[in-house]
Design an enzyme around this catalytic site. Structure first.
Site, PDB file in Angstrom:
ATOM      1  N   ARG A  24      37.130  81.021  31.030  1.00 23.69           N
ATOM      2  CA  ARG A  24      37.608  80.982  29.981  1.00 23.69           C
ATOM      3  C   ARG A  24      37.936  82.220  29.139  1.00 23.69           C
ATOM      4  O   ARG A  24      38.944  82.591  28.498  1.00 23.69           O
ATOM      5  CB  ARG A  24      37.215  79.711  28.935  1.00 23.69           C
ATOM      6  CG  ARG A  24      37.360  78.111  29.600  1.00 23.69           C
ATOM      7  CD  ARG A  24      36.203  77.439  29.053  1.00 23.69           C
ATOM      8  NE  ARG A  24      36.251  76.151  29.519  1.00 23.69           N
ATOM      9  CZ  ARG A  24      36.176  75.609  30.583  1.00 23.69           C
ATOM     10  NH1 ARG A  24      35.767  76.179  31.444  1.00 23.69           N
ATOM     11  NH2 ARG A  24      36.379  74.257  30.821  1.00 23.69           N
ATOM     12  N   ASP A 312      27.558  68.500  37.302  1.00 19.71           N
ATOM     13  CA  ASP A 312      27.374  69.655  38.560  1.00 19.71           C
ATOM     14  C   ASP A 312      25.792  69.498  38.933  1.00 19.71           C
ATOM     15  O   ASP A 312      25.536  70.209  39.978  1.00 19.71           O
ATOM     16  CB  ASP A 312      27.946  70.853  38.342  1.00 19.71           C
ATOM     17  CG  ASP A 312      29.291  71.087  38.053  1.00 19.71           C
ATOM     18  OD1 ASP A 312      29.929  70.501  38.586  1.00 19.71           O
ATOM     19  OD2 ASP A 312      29.824  72.061  37.450  1.00 19.71           O
ATOM     20  N   ARG A 343      29.998  65.029  47.069  1.00 15.76           N
ATOM     21  CA  ARG A 343      28.750  65.425  46.997  1.00 15.76           C
ATOM     22  C   ARG A 343      28.093  63.896  47.041  1.00 15.76           C
ATOM     23  O   ARG A 343      26.706  63.911  47.123  1.00 15.76           O
ATOM     24  CB  ARG A 343      28.633  65.883  45.704  1.00 15.76           C
ATOM     25  CG  ARG A 343      28.934  67.223  45.755  1.00 15.76           C
ATOM     26  CD  ARG A 343      28.570  68.057  44.420  1.00 15.76           C
ATOM     27  NE  ARG A 343      29.218  69.436  44.500  1.00 15.76           N
ATOM     28  CZ  ARG A 343      29.584  70.193  43.493  1.00 15.76           C
ATOM     29  NH1 ARG A 343      29.325  69.887  42.290  1.00 15.76           N
ATOM     30  NH2 ARG A 343      29.710  71.369  43.858  1.00 15.76           N
TER      31      ARG A 343
HETATM   32  C1  S3P Z   1      34.278  72.658  34.887  1.00 14.28           C
HETATM   33  C2  S3P Z   1      34.149  71.178  34.612  1.00 14.28           C
HETATM   34  C3  S3P Z   1      33.847  70.252  35.563  1.00 14.28           C
HETATM   35  C4  S3P Z   1      32.811  71.117  36.596  1.00 14.28           C
HETATM   36  C5  S3P Z   1      33.319  72.278  37.012  1.00 14.28           C
HETATM   37  C6  S3P Z   1      33.545  73.122  36.126  1.00 14.28           C
HETATM   38  C7  S3P Z   1      34.979  73.473  33.808  1.00 14.28           C
HETATM   39  O1  S3P Z   1      34.754  69.799  36.296  1.00 14.28           O
HETATM   40  O2  S3P Z   1      32.595  70.137  37.471  1.00 14.28           O
HETATM   41  O3  S3P Z   1      32.330  72.761  37.876  1.00 14.28           O
HETATM   42  O4  S3P Z   1      34.789  74.452  33.948  1.00 14.28           O
HETATM   43  O5  S3P Z   1      35.711  72.898  33.359  1.00 14.28           O
HETATM   44  P1  S3P Z   1      35.717  68.599  35.974  1.00 14.28           P
HETATM   45  O6  S3P Z   1      36.447  68.975  34.690  1.00 14.28           O
HETATM   46  O7  S3P Z   1      36.547  68.170  37.122  1.00 14.28           O
HETATM   47  O8  S3P Z   1      34.535  67.178  35.910  1.00 14.28           O
END
Ligand code: S3P
Length: 425
Positions: A24, A312, A343
């Site tokens: 970000r 995660d 997973r």
């Molecule tokens: C993330 C959001 C999650 C996470 C990913 C990183 C992010 O995914 O599993 O590793 O940086 O916004 P999802 O939004 O698909 O749940």
């Protein structure tokens, strides 16, 4: 990599930067005016993919390792890339970047590796199309490669069927280019790093329960960002210290944003000895040092609104559950099937190889803890979190655990094995 039983983990470790926040920082830095400097940026392959995508769109980014400097060009300053944008293995790059690309005045293509080309993108294409975007799956299978032609976007009030920070962030970033305020409501609150960072760069963002709203066309200004350590990376050392008897570990600089700290809550539910020290706010994100001592764990139930706060960490939580007394039930986690690998399948197959009593369900797993685990050859499926979870399990299992295709760990934690070795007594 081959892992054998550890005699204890001791000492302190500074956890590398948060992957979500690093992505970000690059994205918002690129579409702001002026210079953004990021310290403790995660040098993982996923975040490097985000850097290279923005470099291809004419954004000067210097990566000096400890410092990343971005010369932002403003909301409308990206240039048409001369080749296909490559997100590598990164779902965050693919989904968040798509939101930005839909509001530009050029066309481009965005793709990634074999895993990315199997992950669902319809979840972002649907709301983006409602905003008037021109985004298509080139193979017409709902996955990347994606073809995007920028358009003037319309504001939406989108109700997402999944609690996903990637979907939410994608729509909010597209909302920066819309003709009115854009809202996203999700079933449960997912990580809110985008909302926090947008506000930090000067956007008008509001959040009410599980709805986030952004006002369009903000004047974003370059900022200094210090990235907190990634709790998702800390999770392996938290687990290792808990399950290897005689351990005591201090993990420094860990992000403990309440939308990410589910692992801490679950560990406590399981009886873990974890103390938060030196709690503070860094670049609008809560941070603490974590002191962890080995503990006798008991089974628990993990479900509902807790799931997005530890999504995660479920692979490593499954490992903890295998070492705990009693049954752990994980439900409402069907999203695990569409991560870097499936997973649920990965944990059930590989933990069973080590002798655990684990059963997969449609939206989670049931683990009867306490069966002694023995090392095995683990197929990481090129999924970094599967590889690190089983490397951790190997520290408390009998015999040798071999992690096959462990190079995928560089996606989120290039120095994982070095850091692990530094704690071994
Ligand atoms: C993330 C959001 C999650 C996470 C990913 C990183 C992010 O995914 O599993 O590793 O940086 O916004 P999802 O939004 O698909 O749940």
């Amino acid at each position: 990599m081959e892992i054998t039983k550890s005699h204890g983990l001791r000492g302190e470790l500074t956890i590398p930067g948060d992957k979500s926040i690093s992505h970000r920082g690059i994205m918002l830095g690129a579409i702001s005016r002026g210079t953004t400097e990021i310290t403790n940026f995660l040098q993982g392959a996923d975040c490097l993919s985000t850097i290279s995508c923005f470099q291809k769109m004419g954004i000067p980014i210097e990566n000096e390792g400890s410092l990343v400097r971005i010369q932002g060009k403003g909301l409308h300053g990206l240039k048409e890339p001369q080749s296909v944008l490559d997100a590598g293995n990164s779902g965050t790059t693919t989904r968040l970047l798509s939101g930005i690309l839909c509001g530009q005045d050029f066309s481009c293509q965005l793709t990634g590796d074999d895993s990315i080309q199997k992950r669902p993108m319809e979840r972002i294409m649907k709301p983006l199309r409602q905003m008037g975007a021109d985004i298509r799956s080139l193979k017409d299978n709902g996955c990347a490669p994606l073809s995007i032609t920028g358009k003037k976007l319309h504001a939406v009030d989108y109700h997402s069927p999944v609690a996903s920070a990637q979907v939410k962030s994608c729509v909010l970033l597209a909302g920066l280019y819309a003709d009115g305020p854009t809202s996203v409501t999700e079933p449960f609150l997912s990580r809110d790093h985008t909302e926090r960072m947008l506000a930090y760069f000067g956007a008008k963002v509001s959040s009410l329960e599980t709805t986030a709203t952004v006002q369009p066309e903000p004047l974003l200004e370059g900022r200094q960002i210090e990235v907190p350590g990634d709790i998702s990376s800390a999770a392996y050392f938290i687990a290792a210290a808990l399950i290897v008897p005689g351990s005591e570990v201090l993990l420094k600089n860990v992000g403990v944003n309440p939308t990410r700290d589910g692992i801490l809550r679950v560990c406590r539910q399981m009886g873990a000895d974890i103390t938060l020290l030196n709690e503070r706010l860094v670049s609008q994100e809560p941070v603490a040092d974590l002191l962890i001592r080995s503990s006798d764990l008991k089974g628990t139930v993990i479900e509902g609104s807790l799931i997005p706060t530890l999504i995660d960490e479920i692979p490593i939580i499954a490992i903890l559950a295998a070492f705990a007394d009693g049954v752990t039930t994980i439900r409402d986690a069907g999203e695990l099937k569409v991560k870097e690998s499936n997973r649920i399948d990965a944990m059930v197959t590989e933990l069973s190889k080590m002798g655990a009593d684990i059963q997969g369900t449609d939206d989670g797993m049931i683990i009867k803890g306490g069966a002694p685990l023995t090392g095995a050859a683990i197929d990481s499926r090129l999924d970094h979190r599967i590889a690190m979870s089983f490397a951790t399990a190997g520290l408390a299992a009998a015999g040798t655990t071999t992690i096959l295709q462990d190079s995928c760990i560089a996606i989120s934690y290039p120095d994982f094995f070095r850091d692990l070795a530094s704690l071994q007594i």
